[in-house]
Design a protein around this motif. Structure first.
Motif, PDB file in Angstrom:
ATOM      1  N   GLU A   5       0.824  -1.209   0.000  1.00 52.92           N
ATOM      2  CA  GLU A   5       0.000   0.000   0.000  1.00 52.92           C
ATOM      3  C   GLU A   5       0.860   1.262   0.000  1.00 52.92           C
TER       4      GLU A   5
ATOM      5  N   LYS B 127      -5.470   2.435 -10.165  1.00 53.22           N
ATOM      6  CA  LYS B 127      -4.024   2.543 -10.377  1.00 53.22           C
ATOM      7  C   LYS B 127      -3.628   2.241 -11.823  1.00 53.22           C
TER       8      LYS B 127
ATOM      9  N   GLU C 189      -6.762   5.698  -3.144  1.00 48.96           N
ATOM     10  CA  GLU C 189      -6.180   4.500  -2.550  1.00 48.96           C
ATOM     11  C   GLU C 189      -6.530   4.395  -1.070  1.00 48.96           C
TER      12      GLU C 189
ATOM     13  N   TYR D  89     -11.205  -1.928  -5.083  1.00 42.61           N
ATOM     14  CA  TYR D  89     -10.440  -1.523  -6.264  1.00 42.61           C
ATOM     15  C   TYR D  89     -11.354  -0.943  -7.346  1.00 42.61           C
TER      16      TYR D  89
END
Length: 203
Positions: free
Chosen positions: A92, A149, A128, A143
């Protein structure tokens, strides 16, 4: 919501032979995570120090390699070595630090709004964080898209490719970045909403 993240299983299948090879040579998931982070910071530093079209052309292949390394560390952890608390922290933290290292050098582009770049980086970090918050309420790590990402990597890689080949920054890039920022806000909402819905469904 549509996101490149949905093709991750197919991408992992392509990389599985490499994961087997790395595991057989004693390479750990944490080592791969650190390699991805160091690569991102090194390339970001090069672009920061020498912001030329040539150095911006480094971004697309590096972003693709980073995506591959991120997939490989997850596969090594889940399928071969078992996840660890240290690995979860490195994964992370490494992602958000790598994002900053690769994306902040865009501030050096002449004529580009610094506010758009800073907002993009901050919203990427916030998205995030919103994904991780799901775990805090008993849901999974979220996600959700549309600007996860991998989507950010595709967008910034494409921008860097155009700039590297001499396309001048201008209104199109301002507009594109602000649209991306709007999609990041939507991503934050989708991740929080998805986590809440998932936590309600849990017994």
């Amino acid at each position: 919501m549509i996101s490149i993240y949905t093709i991750k299983p197919a991408f992992q299948n392509l990389l599985r032979p490499i994961a087997y090879g790395l595991h057989s040579r004693g390479v750990t998931a944490n080592q791969v995570t650190l390699a991805a982070l160091l690569l991102s910071l090194a390339v970001g530093s090069v672009i920061w120090l020498w912001p030329t079209p040539l150095t911006f052309l480094l971004l697309p292949p590096v972003l693709l390699l980073r995506m591959a390394l991120n997939a490989l560390d997850g596969m090594l952890a889940r399928e071969f070595q078992g996840p660890t608390p240290l690995g979860a922290l490195l994964n992370e933290l490494g992602d958000v630090v790598a994002d900053m290292g690769l994306y902040l050098p865009l501030l050096l582009l002449p004529g580009l709004s610094a506010a758009a770049i800073v907002a993009f980086v901050l919203l990427a970090l916030l998205s995030e964080f919103c994904g991780v918050l799901g775990v805090q309420i008993g849901a999974s790590r979220r996600y959700d898209g549309p600007m996860g990402k991998s989507d950010r990597a595709l967008l910034l890689g494409g921008i860097a490719l155009l700039l590297g080949f001499g396309v001048s920054s201008g209104f199109w890039l301002h507009a594109l970045l602000w649209i991306a920022n709007g999609l990041l806000v939507l991503t934050c909402y989708n991740r929080l909403y998805g986590a809440l819905q998932e936590s309600k469904a849990c017994p």
